[in-house]
Write an enzyme that holds these catalytic residues in place. Sequence first.
Site, short mmCIF file in Angstrom:
data_model
loop_
_atom_site.label_atom_id
_atom_site.label_comp_id
_atom_site.label_asym_id
_atom_site.label_seq_id
_atom_site.Cartn_x
_atom_site.Cartn_y
_atom_site.Cartn_z
N CYS A 2 0.87 -1.31 0.14
CA CYS A 2 -0.12 0.09 0.10
C CYS A 2 0.66 1.25 -0.04
CB CYS A 2 -1.06 -0.11 1.32
SG CYS A 2 -2.23 -1.32 1.30
N ARG A 27 6.20 -0.77 -4.55
CA ARG A 27 5.96 -1.59 -3.21
C ARG A 27 4.93 -2.82 -3.29
NH1 ARG A 27 6.63 2.62 0.76
NH2 ARG A 27 4.73 1.97 2.29
N TRP A 73 -2.58 -3.03 -1.49
CA TRP A 73 -2.44 -4.47 -1.43
C TRP A 73 -3.29 -5.16 -0.51
CZ3 TRP A 73 -0.45 -8.35 2.15
CH2 TRP A 73 0.31 -9.31 1.45
N ASN A 99 -3.13 3.05 4.91
CA ASN A 99 -2.37 1.80 4.87
C ASN A 99 -2.12 1.10 6.09
OD1 ASN A 99 -1.55 2.82 2.38
ND2 ASN A 99 0.55 3.44 2.99
N GLY A 100 -2.02 -0.13 6.15
CA GLY A 100 -1.84 -0.84 7.47
C GLY A 100 -3.09 -1.62 7.77
N GLU A 477 18.87 -18.57 -1.04
CA GLU A 477 18.43 -17.11 -1.57
C GLU A 477 18.20 -17.47 -3.31
OE1 GLU A 477 17.59 -14.45 -0.89
OE2 GLU A 477 18.11 -12.95 -2.31
N LYS A 481 14.89 -16.08 -5.05
CA LYS A 481 15.03 -15.23 -6.31
C LYS A 481 14.03 -15.78 -7.27
CE LYS A 481 15.57 -12.37 -4.82
NZ LYS A 481 15.87 -11.88 -3.52
N GLU A 484 10.17 -16.39 -6.53
CA GLU A 484 9.36 -15.00 -6.32
C GLU A 484 8.96 -14.29 -7.49
OE1 GLU A 484 10.88 -11.98 -4.01
OE2 GLU A 484 12.90 -12.81 -4.42
N HIS A 500 17.59 -37.66 2.22
CA HIS A 500 16.75 -37.89 3.59
C HIS A 500 15.37 -37.89 3.32
CE1 HIS A 500 19.99 -38.68 6.42
NE2 HIS A 500 20.63 -37.63 5.67
N LYS A 595 6.92 -4.77 -1.90
CA LYS A 595 8.21 -4.60 -1.55
C LYS A 595 8.63 -4.25 -0.11
CE LYS A 595 12.61 -3.56 -2.54
NZ LYS A 595 13.54 -4.78 -2.57
C1 F6R Z 1 12.75 -11.07 -1.46
C2 F6R Z 1 12.60 -9.81 -0.80
C3 F6R Z 1 11.83 -10.02 0.46
C4 F6R Z 1 12.47 -9.16 1.68
C5 F6R Z 1 11.45 -9.50 2.98
C6 F6R Z 1 12.27 -8.37 4.16
O1 F6R Z 1 13.61 -10.52 -2.72
O2 F6R Z 1 12.84 -8.72 -1.06
O3 F6R Z 1 12.06 -11.28 1.03
O4 F6R Z 1 13.72 -9.23 1.99
O5 F6R Z 1 10.19 -8.92 2.81
O6 F6R Z 1 12.25 -7.17 3.94
P1 F6R Z 1 13.14 -5.93 4.51
O7 F6R Z 1 14.36 -6.46 4.11
O8 F6R Z 1 12.62 -4.67 3.74
O9 F6R Z 1 12.73 -6.18 5.97
#
Ligand code: F6R
Length: 600
Positions: A2, A27, A73, A99-100, A477, A481, A484, A500, A595
């Site tokens: 949001c 975001r 969102w 927002n929230g 990681e 990537k 997502e 296992h 984001k």
């Molecule tokens: C994945 C990604 C998310 C953030 C997570 C934490 O690419 O960006 O997994 O890492 O939402 O966000 P922050 O780092 O802003 O606390």
Amino acid sequence: MCGIVGYIGQQDSKEVLLTGLEKLEYRGYDSAGIALLNQDGVNLFKVKGRIAALKEEVDQDVHATMGIGHTRWATHGEPSVDNAHPHQSTSGRFTLVHNGVIENYQDLKREYLQDVTFKSETDTEVVVQLIEKFYQTNQDTLASFRQTMELLKGSYAIAMIDNEDSDTLYVSKNKSPLLVGLGNDFNVVASDAMATLKVTDQYLEIHDKEIVIVNRESVTIQKLDGTVLERSPYTAQIDASDIEKGTYPHFMLKEIDEQPIVMRKIIKEYQNDNNELKLDENIRTAMKAADRIYIIAAGTSYHAGLVGKEFIEKLAKIPVEVHVASEFSYNMPLLSEKPLFIFISQSGETADSRAVLVSIKEMGHPALTITNVPGSTLSREADYTLHLYAGPEIAVASTKAYTAQIAVLAILAVDTARAKGLELDFDPMQELAIVANAMDVLTAQKEEIEQLATDYLATSRNAFFIGRSADYNVALEGSLKLKEISYIQAEGFAGGELKHGTIALIEKGTPVIALATQENVNYSIRGNVQEVVARGANAMIVSMKGLEQDDDAFVLPKVHELLTPLASVVPLQLLAYYAALHRGCDVDKPRNLAKSVTVE
Ligand code: F6R
């Protein structure tokens, strides 16, 4: 997650609102809307979908010098026009964006709004209806706004228009980010300075549970009890060009390419003229005093924390636990006597991490935040902050923030080790400079990696990433990537753990991406690759110069063994990028994701 933009001034507000909402697209959102107040009253435009659709929906003949806009969102109620913000009270007098999450919205509805017919399924509509309900009794907008804010539980950033008053935006926040931007003859409101950087770089922070009355020529900050507060503005430290794609097709690709620059920036910022590490003395003292460190983070930042654990334990000899923020609050481990909490967060706004910060501060424990946004909530509320200096990260998938987090954790670990008088055979700045050069080489190998994405991931429904030791952390990681942004179901596993259970999923053609950058496990991870190949997997090995074998798909330039995650993650980021691109996915704005995750 949001986004809010508001404008009150002399010009037509549409341009500022729509451009601002575009800047907040990163975001994550699924519907959007704006409300424009002019002599005809409030003009409302809402769509399900993107800002591009909202731009088409907005009547260009409507001119208004005041308005509010929102990207939503979905939390309460599906993405739809009815649930999109702005929301209006029954009479249409009050219009509001939020927002929230209002945690007590059902209670408020039951207690005060039994006679109201709701037009949406949102928690937000309860807020605007409450304001109208109180107005019916007290005939005072500010008092009704304040009375409502006093009752809200949960997180909120709110901007409201009263259509009988064309000179005031009513604003408040709790736990969710919101700023007021100051201009000549105008003022703006935004979730993030990036939204309104085009019109001003002067901002006022709003603290939790404050009410802000934003007029064209003035801004008044009040406590909930009405006490007026004085606050000086600050200059936003973001270069407007940092938030443009330039010649890149996607922010993600730009941000992957920026990683060597970020490494060099970190080297510069964390070193003084005598080439000594430059860190806040208080952080040094806090690190030295800790008998155990608890790293709290989510997603990619959690993965960076796993790498950081290794640095701090191996170099500074302090035990470290790494916890997923959303689990920690509900399942808190037995804490040591002198814990230090480190919060790792690109945005500094992640609600799950903040919930932990609030509870450990109540317990009296010290906290350090490592973030890309120094003025963010987690930064303000912790005792100390280390800045990532990565520049704004716009793509939803985190890339340069991850590598910056790891680099800063390496510096922190070495600084602590030195402060404790431990002998180290590791110069972090020299080694990070080698990493930066390796990243230059890696980001120049896009064609090769694009080909690997085609060969291994073009048609697959799933993929496995495996590694041992430090490589296992990067496998996690790499798989995040890929899943997502390409929606390929991907999982990261410890190489030795496959047999296992998970190896049952390997069938003909299953892609397995194996990392082999650690000398002590080089042979064992290659053994694990043989096990999956024997069962039909389409396996590729990413190894490191000095450890490579003839059939390896990709060989990384040599970097210090501790810092291999900084090199090995780059081809995995690019692999995910090209896999997503070839599948026609929206790389920078993957479905369902936000984001800045500001709800728990
Ligand atoms: C994945 C990604 C998310 C953030 C997570 C934490 O690419 O960006 O997994 O890492 O939402 O966000 P922050 O780092 O802003 O606390």
